[in-house]
Design a protein around this motif. Structure first.
Motif, PDB file in Angstrom:
ATOM      1  N   UNK A 181       0.830  -1.209   0.000  1.00  0.00           N
ATOM      2  CA  UNK A 181       0.000   0.000   0.000  1.00  0.00           C
ATOM      3  C   UNK A 181       0.866   1.262   0.000  1.00  0.00           C
ATOM      4  N   UNK A 182       1.969   1.218   0.731  1.00  0.00           N
ATOM      5  CA  UNK A 182       2.871   2.365   0.763  1.00  0.00           C
ATOM      6  C   UNK A 182       3.459   2.624  -0.622  1.00  0.00           C
ATOM      7  N   UNK A 183       3.836   1.558  -1.314  1.00  0.00           N
ATOM      8  CA  UNK A 183       4.465   1.692  -2.630  1.00  0.00           C
ATOM      9  C   UNK A 183       3.481   2.252  -3.654  1.00  0.00           C
ATOM     10  N   UNK A 184       2.279   1.681  -3.712  1.00  0.00           N
ATOM     11  CA  UNK A 184       1.315   2.127  -4.732  1.00  0.00           C
ATOM     12  C   UNK A 184       0.763   3.517  -4.441  1.00  0.00           C
ATOM     13  N   UNK A 185       0.903   3.975  -3.196  1.00  0.00           N
ATOM     14  CA  UNK A 185       0.438   5.322  -2.848  1.00  0.00           C
ATOM     15  C   UNK A 185       1.544   6.370  -2.953  1.00  0.00           C
ATOM     16  N   UNK A 186       2.707   5.950  -3.427  1.00  0.00           N
ATOM     17  CA  UNK A 186       3.806   6.893  -3.655  1.00  0.00           C
ATOM     18  C   UNK A 186       3.406   7.883  -4.751  1.00  0.00           C
ATOM     19  N   UNK A 187       3.557   9.176  -4.466  1.00  0.00           N
ATOM     20  CA  UNK A 187       3.137  10.217  -5.412  1.00  0.00           C
ATOM     21  C   UNK A 187       3.887  10.140  -6.737  1.00  0.00           C
ATOM     22  N   UNK A 188       5.153   9.727  -6.693  1.00  0.00           N
ATOM     23  CA  UNK A 188       5.937   9.629  -7.925  1.00  0.00           C
ATOM     24  C   UNK A 188       5.371   8.579  -8.881  1.00  0.00           C
ATOM     25  N   UNK A 189       4.600   7.640  -8.329  1.00  0.00           N
ATOM     26  CA  UNK A 189       4.057   6.554  -9.143  1.00  0.00           C
ATOM     27  C   UNK A 189       2.556   6.710  -9.400  1.00  0.00           C
ATOM     28  N   UNK A 190       2.030   7.885  -9.111  1.00  0.00           N
ATOM     29  CA  UNK A 190       0.582   8.097  -9.253  1.00  0.00           C
ATOM     30  C   UNK A 190       0.105   7.917 -10.693  1.00  0.00           C
ATOM     31  N   UNK A 191       0.963   8.235 -11.670  1.00  0.00           N
ATOM     32  CA  UNK A 191       0.574   8.066 -13.075  1.00  0.00           C
ATOM     33  C   UNK A 191       0.393   6.599 -13.436  1.00  0.00           C
ATOM     34  N   UNK A 192       1.031   5.724 -12.687  1.00  0.00           N
ATOM     35  CA  UNK A 192       0.944   4.291 -12.959  1.00  0.00           C
ATOM     36  C   UNK A 192      -0.216   3.649 -12.207  1.00  0.00           C
ATOM     37  N   UNK A 193      -0.308   3.962 -10.908  1.00  0.00           N
ATOM     38  CA  UNK A 193      -1.277   3.280 -10.062  1.00  0.00           C
ATOM     39  C   UNK A 193      -2.569   4.059  -9.800  1.00  0.00           C
ATOM     40  N   UNK A 194      -2.584   5.345 -10.106  1.00  0.00           N
ATOM     41  CA  UNK A 194      -3.775   6.146  -9.821  1.00  0.00           C
ATOM     42  C   UNK A 194      -4.191   6.998 -11.016  1.00  0.00           C
ATOM     43  N   UNK A 195      -4.144   6.393 -12.177  1.00  0.00           N
ATOM     44  CA  UNK A 195      -4.506   7.113 -13.400  1.00  0.00           C
ATOM     45  C   UNK A 195      -6.012   7.131 -13.626  1.00  0.00           C
ATOM     46  N   UNK A 196      -6.749   6.406 -12.809  1.00  0.00           N
ATOM     47  CA  UNK A 196      -8.201   6.386 -12.946  1.00  0.00           C
ATOM     48  C   UNK A 196      -8.710   5.440 -14.009  1.00  0.00           C
ATOM     49  N   UNK A 197      -7.855   4.573 -14.523  1.00  0.00           N
ATOM     50  CA  UNK A 197      -8.258   3.603 -15.541  1.00  0.00           C
ATOM     51  C   UNK A 197      -8.347   2.210 -14.927  1.00  0.00           C
ATOM     52  N   UNK A 198      -8.967   1.299 -15.645  1.00  0.00           N
ATOM     53  CA  UNK A 198      -9.080  -0.075 -15.168  1.00  0.00           C
ATOM     54  C   UNK A 198      -7.706  -0.736 -15.079  1.00  0.00           C
ATOM     55  N   UNK A 199      -6.823  -0.360 -16.007  1.00  0.00           N
ATOM     56  CA  UNK A 199      -5.463  -0.905 -15.997  1.00  0.00           C
ATOM     57  C   UNK A 199      -4.702  -0.472 -14.761  1.00  0.00           C
ATOM     58  N   UNK A 200      -4.787   0.814 -14.436  1.00  0.00           N
ATOM     59  CA  UNK A 200      -4.080   1.328 -13.260  1.00  0.00           C
ATOM     60  C   UNK A 200      -4.629   0.693 -11.986  1.00  0.00           C
ATOM     61  N   UNK A 201      -5.935   0.451 -11.950  1.00  0.00           N
ATOM     62  CA  UNK A 201      -6.545  -0.194 -10.790  1.00  0.00           C
ATOM     63  C   UNK A 201      -6.043  -1.627 -10.636  1.00  0.00           C
ATOM     64  N   UNK A 202      -5.928  -2.334 -11.765  1.00  0.00           N
ATOM     65  CA  UNK A 202      -5.406  -3.700 -11.733  1.00  0.00           C
ATOM     66  C   UNK A 202      -3.952  -3.718 -11.269  1.00  0.00           C
ATOM     67  N   UNK A 203      -3.162  -2.751 -11.748  1.00  0.00           N
ATOM     68  CA  UNK A 203      -1.763  -2.659 -11.333  1.00  0.00           C
ATOM     69  C   UNK A 203      -1.650  -2.338  -9.852  1.00  0.00           C
ATOM     70  N   UNK A 204      -2.544  -1.471  -9.384  1.00  0.00           N
ATOM     71  CA  UNK A 204      -2.562  -1.053  -7.973  1.00  0.00           C
ATOM     72  C   UNK A 204      -2.706  -2.271  -7.063  1.00  0.00           C
ATOM     73  N   UNK A 205      -3.788  -3.043  -7.289  1.00  0.00           N
ATOM     74  CA  UNK A 205      -4.028  -4.197  -6.434  1.00  0.00           C
ATOM     75  C   UNK A 205      -3.128  -5.369  -6.791  1.00  0.00           C
ATOM     76  N   UNK A 206      -2.714  -5.441  -8.058  1.00  0.00           N
ATOM     77  CA  UNK A 206      -1.826  -6.514  -8.474  1.00  0.00           C
ATOM     78  C   UNK A 206      -0.490  -6.462  -7.758  1.00  0.00           C
ATOM     79  N   UNK A 207       0.068  -5.267  -7.625  1.00  0.00           N
ATOM     80  CA  UNK A 207       1.358  -5.133  -6.946  1.00  0.00           C
ATOM     81  C   UNK A 207       1.239  -5.502  -5.469  1.00  0.00           C
ATOM     82  N   UNK A 208       0.123  -5.102  -4.848  1.00  0.00           N
ATOM     83  CA  UNK A 208      -0.081  -5.431  -3.436  1.00  0.00           C
ATOM     84  C   UNK A 208      -0.155  -6.939  -3.249  1.00  0.00           C
ATOM     85  N   UNK A 209      -0.896  -7.616  -4.137  1.00  0.00           N
ATOM     86  CA  UNK A 209      -1.020  -9.074  -4.061  1.00  0.00           C
ATOM     87  C   UNK A 209       0.333  -9.745  -4.288  1.00  0.00           C
ATOM     88  N   UNK A 210       1.095  -9.230  -5.259  1.00  0.00           N
ATOM     89  CA  UNK A 210       2.421  -9.780  -5.542  1.00  0.00           C
ATOM     90  C   UNK A 210       3.340  -9.629  -4.335  1.00  0.00           C
TER      91      UNK A 210
END
Length: 232
Positions: A181-210
């Protein structure tokens, strides 16, 4: 903010709730780090580990404004916490009873507790500082209130760990989840994990699961190898 006014009490209540919600992670860290120490040192590790964590967190709170300006802080903290989660799980395969356990084990537990709590404390500090709205007295009260919460929680978790060893894996999973959660909430990575798309959402939770699965798999493999080598 003036003391004992309605806003002051409201902010204090918010801080207490934050402490209660976030105390679980801290209790798990302290309990897992102290689990292999002799009973007398376990109590000592819980108390001094909590004190050390509170001191570190107090210092972090004082410089929270500066911390907010550091790019990549959440990313580094998350990666560090993943390593801590892995070590807590991997080290569960080592046998107790070494001659240096009382000395090296105690100080090793202290180091693990303080470092892990410092990494995890980033979210806690930001939450408490935000709720306090700049009121230093509220920040201090929040830190003081968190001490008995963490000490009591650590004692309870430690007793559960001794009876049900699988809790070690559950604890490591909780820490890995927090790290993810700390990693995906990093502001530098917001374009990857918080872009508001289905892909970014999958990456967000995917990284946490990994992060969780990776820590459990690698940590358990290391623990099993350690037990196997000691059996021979």
């Amino acid at each position: 903010m003036e003391m004992f006014t309605a806003p002051w009490w409201s902010a204090l209540l918010a801080i207490i709730i934050i402490d209660l919600v976030l105390a679980g992670d801290n209790a798990i860290v302290i309990a897992l780090a102290a689990r292999k120490l002799p009973p007398a040192l376990q109590k000592k590790a819980i108390i001094w580990g909590t004190v050390g964590a509170i001191v570190v967190r107090s210092a972090m709170t004082l410089i929270v404004v500066w911390l907010l300006k550091i790019p990549g802080l959440m990313l580094v903290g998350g990666l560090g916490l993943i390593w801590i989660a892995y070590k807590l799980l991997a080290d569960s395969g080592e046998e107790e009873g070494h001659d240096d356990m009382k000395v090296n084990g105690f100080w090793g537990a202290m180091k693990t507790i303080i470092i892990a709590d410092a990494l995890m404390g980033i979210d806690n500090v930001l939450g408490v500082a935000g709720a306090a709205q700049g009121a230093f007295d509220l920040v201090i009260l929040g830190l003081l209130i968190s001490i008995p919460i963490v000490v009591l929680g650590s004692t309870v978790v430690l007793k559960i760990v001794e009876r049900f060893p699988i809790v070690i894996s559950l604890g490591a999973a909780v820490l890995a989840f927090t790290a993810g959660k700390m990693i995906v909430n990093e502001k530098l990575l917001s374009d990857i994990f918080k872009a508001g798309t289905s892909t970014s959402s999958m990456l967000y939770w995917g990284l946490i699961v990994i992060a969780v699965i990776g820590v459990l798999l690698v940590g358990n493999m290391k623990a099993k190898k350690a037990k196997a080598s000691q059996a021979h």
